[in-house]
Design a protein around this motif. Structure first.
Motif, PDB file in Angstrom:
ATOM      1  N   UNK A 149       1.318  -2.967  -8.912  1.00 41.65           N
ATOM      2  CA  UNK A 149       1.815  -4.113  -8.147  1.00 41.65           C
ATOM      3  C   UNK A 149       1.318  -5.385  -8.830  1.00 41.65           C
ATOM      4  N   UNK A 150       2.249  -6.198  -9.310  1.00 44.50           N
ATOM      5  CA  UNK A 150       1.894  -7.522  -9.829  1.00 44.50           C
ATOM      6  C   UNK A 150       1.915  -8.506  -8.667  1.00 44.50           C
ATOM      7  N   UNK A 151       0.939  -9.389  -8.596  1.00 46.08           N
ATOM      8  CA  UNK A 151       0.831 -10.243  -7.401  1.00 46.08           C
ATOM      9  C   UNK A 151       0.189 -11.575  -7.750  1.00 46.08           C
ATOM     10  N   UNK A 152       0.213 -12.487  -6.768  1.00 48.86           N
ATOM     11  CA  UNK A 152      -0.488 -13.772  -6.945  1.00 48.86           C
ATOM     12  C   UNK A 152      -1.952 -13.634  -6.527  1.00 48.86           C
ATOM     13  N   UNK A 153      -2.154 -12.867  -5.433  1.00 50.16           N
ATOM     14  CA  UNK A 153      -3.504 -12.727  -4.869  1.00 50.16           C
ATOM     15  C   UNK A 153      -3.738 -11.283  -4.427  1.00 50.16           C
ATOM     16  N   UNK A 154      -5.006 -10.898  -4.360  1.00 48.58           N
ATOM     17  CA  UNK A 154      -5.406  -9.570  -3.856  1.00 48.58           C
ATOM     18  C   UNK A 154      -6.389  -9.783  -2.697  1.00 48.58           C
ATOM     19  N   UNK A 155      -6.101  -9.122  -1.542  1.00 46.75           N
ATOM     20  CA  UNK A 155      -7.038  -9.153  -0.404  1.00 46.75           C
ATOM     21  C   UNK A 155      -7.715  -7.791  -0.334  1.00 46.75           C
ATOM     22  N   UNK A 156      -9.030  -7.785  -0.544  1.00 47.10           N
ATOM     23  CA  UNK A 156      -9.802  -6.539  -0.446  1.00 47.10           C
ATOM     24  C   UNK A 156     -10.213  -6.310   0.999  1.00 47.10           C
ATOM     25  N   UNK A 157      -9.415  -5.507   1.706  1.00 53.63           N
ATOM     26  CA  UNK A 157      -9.653  -5.221   3.145  1.00 53.63           C
ATOM     27  C   UNK A 157      -9.967  -3.746   3.315  1.00 53.63           C
ATOM     28  N   UNK A 158     -10.651  -3.160   2.321  1.00 51.01           N
ATOM     29  CA  UNK A 158     -10.806  -1.701   2.266  1.00 51.01           C
ATOM     30  C   UNK A 158     -12.150  -1.216   2.779  1.00 51.01           C
ATOM     31  N   UNK A 159     -12.797  -2.014   3.629  1.00 51.70           N
ATOM     32  CA  UNK A 159     -13.976  -1.514   4.327  1.00 51.70           C
ATOM     33  C   UNK A 159     -15.193  -1.337   3.437  1.00 51.70           C
ATOM     34  N   UNK A 160     -16.276  -0.863   4.063  1.00 55.31           N
ATOM     35  CA  UNK A 160     -17.568  -0.782   3.360  1.00 55.31           C
ATOM     36  C   UNK A 160     -17.516   0.182   2.183  1.00 55.31           C
ATOM     37  N   UNK A 161     -16.716   1.235   2.315  1.00 54.82           N
ATOM     38  CA  UNK A 161     -16.682   2.266   1.264  1.00 54.82           C
ATOM     39  C   UNK A 161     -15.495   2.071   0.315  1.00 54.82           C
ATOM     40  N   UNK A 162     -14.886   0.891   0.358  1.00 52.35           N
ATOM     41  CA  UNK A 162     -13.735   0.643  -0.511  1.00 52.35           C
ATOM     42  C   UNK A 162     -14.133   0.297  -1.928  1.00 52.35           C
ATOM     43  N   UNK A 163     -13.119  -0.090  -2.733  1.00 53.25           N
ATOM     44  CA  UNK A 163     -13.382  -0.374  -4.161  1.00 53.25           C
ATOM     45  C   UNK A 163     -13.390  -1.878  -4.456  1.00 53.25           C
ATOM     46  N   UNK A 164     -12.912  -2.685  -3.509  1.00 53.70           N
ATOM     47  CA  UNK A 164     -12.715  -4.113  -3.834  1.00 53.70           C
ATOM     48  C   UNK A 164     -14.017  -4.824  -4.182  1.00 53.70           C
TER      49      UNK A 164
END
Ligand code: FAS
Ligand code: PHB
Length: 389
Positions: A149-164
């Motif tokens: 996915x190409x995008x303008x912005x990334x929102x890391x909403x993947x919780x404590x165990x996420x990768x963001x």
């Protein structure tokens, strides 16, 4: 695929952000690691601040919440057989709403589906690329197929165990953590709540909380050892322990029944700074965790979403980056106040293994002061109903 905002994580933070952006014509795609059923099966928060209620209204998702949620004007706090009430409505002029996070998430999924929103489930190997450039993208796999996915912005909403969070370089990121030496054993039961308002209980045997989802579905917690597992606790053992930790008058009224969900949550305070790196913005549990004592986890995810949503709106509608440039600073100012309140309320109510006799006396003195002093109650109430955004 191309979108304006790639959102990693289909929990309440990611879904609320996606729905709010959609209402302003801003396109997003949500990537969720699990299935929708799995996400909805997690039993978590139960108390909503006014800020989250207003965001759900702005998102066009508040109808069922207002129809089925319960307004609570205060809460009970007990210690031993003593119990007193903190009157939010009288002290702050506002209240909180009891409406489970599961239902908030269900309403948000329904709204995204009705709007034709794009959510990819069962995604794997999500990787954030070039977040510190003007052309970030996200790669992932779904059903074995590689996607981008190409995008303008990334929102890391993947919780404590996420990768963001890990996408922010270690020499940029600062983490602050406090691990509590106990957990919460939670039980959901199809029984009428023991009290019409929540009871936060301090007892010599440890903390307990009497909460609810509606007048036929109760949610209870007891502080437990970190070495416990849900299987160590029969329903009978749970109910007997809960009765020992709440005032006798309430224990006598308690309606017990089979648990329909039983889980243990560890408690931690955690904050990562900054909450932004280039075109990546962290939201919710991906950036911070609080002990659930103050019912702030879900509600602080909501305040992050408020700041990010309005910053992105300003960017797309007015060409201004002022909101996104101040996102991390604004969000963290409120996050740290919430961390303080959650830590304070946890310190007031739990038994800590290293507490001395003096510490226990101070804890009771703090409870007695809160019971007798309106200024102390106002400070507690203002934090509990939700500090301003
Ligand atoms: P969430 O963790 O809810 O959502 C993140 C989503 O991202 C998840 O669906 C996950 O599957 C997904 N994800 C993770 N990694 C991914 C990846 N690599 N790619 C794609 N998707 C990915 N708060 C309270 O106020 N009261 C409570 O009683 C309470 N109890 C809790 C009990 C537990 C066990 C936990 C873990 C939390 C609890 N919380 C509670 C806090 C909780 O409600 C959170 O604050 C709230 O879920 C925050 O929402 P999100 O930030 O959306 O994170
Ligand atoms: C809940 O109902 O799950 C709940 C309520 C208040 C809290 C924590 C959890 O502080």
């Amino acid at each position: 695929m191309r979108t304006q905002v790639a959102i990693i994580g289909g929990g309440p933070a990611g879904l609320l952000l996606s729905q709010l952006l959609h209402r302003r014509g801003i396109d997003s795609v949500v990537l969720e690691r699990k299935t929708k059923e799995y996400v909805l099966g997690r039993i978590r928060a139960g108390v909503l601040e006014q800020g989250l209620i207003r965001l759900m209204e702005e998102a066009g998702c508040a109808e069922r919440m207002h129809a089925e949620g319960f307004t609570h004007d205060g809460t009970q706090i007990s210690y031993g057989d003593e119990m007193f009430r903190v009157d939010f409505a009288e002290l702050t002029g506002t209240s909180v709403m009891v409406y489970g996070q599961t239902e908030v998430t269900r309403d948000l999924y329904a709204a995204r589906e009705a709007a034709g929103g794009k959510t990819e489930f069962n995604v794997e190997d999500v990787v954030i690329h070039n977040a510190d450039s003007a052309a970030p993208h996200v790669s992932y796999r779904v059903g074995g197929a590689a996607r981008r996915i190409d995008c303008d912005f990334i929102a890391g909403c993947d919780g404590f165990h996420g990768i963001s969070r890990q996408a922010i370089p270690l020499d940029v990121r600062r983490e602050y953590e406090k691990i509590y030496p106990f957990g919460w054993l939670g039980v959901l039961s199809e029984t009428p709540p023991v009290n019409h308002e929540l009871i936060y209980a301090n007892s010599p045997r440890g903390f307990a909380l009497c909460s609810m989802r509606n007048d036929k579905l109760s949610r209870y917690y007891v502080q437990c050892s970190l070495s416990d597992s849900p299987g160590d606790w029969t329903d009978r053992a749970f109910w007997e322990e809960l009765k020992r930790r709440i005032p006798a008058a309430q224990a006598d009224q308690l309606v017990t029944g089979p648990s329909i969900e039983k889980s243990i949550a560890p408690l931690r305070s955690f904050v990562t700074e900054p909450m932004r790196w280039g075109r990546l913005f962290l939201c919710g549990d991906a950036a911070h965790i609080v002990p659930p004592t103050g019912a702030k986890g879900l509600n602080t995810a909501a305040s992050d979403v408020h700041y990010l949503y309005n910053g992105l709106r300003d960017f797309y509608e007015n060409g201004s980056s002022r909101g996104i440039d101040s996102y991390s600073e604004n969000a963290l100012k409120r996050v740290w106040k919430v961390e303080r309140f959650s830590w304070w309320f946890s310190s007031l109510l739990h038994r800590y293994p290293d507490q001395s006799e003096f510490d226990l006396k101070i804890q009771i003195a703090e409870l007695e002061f809160l019971r007798s002093n309106k200024a102390a109650q106002l400070a507690m109430a203002e934090n509990y109903v939700g500090l301003p955004y």
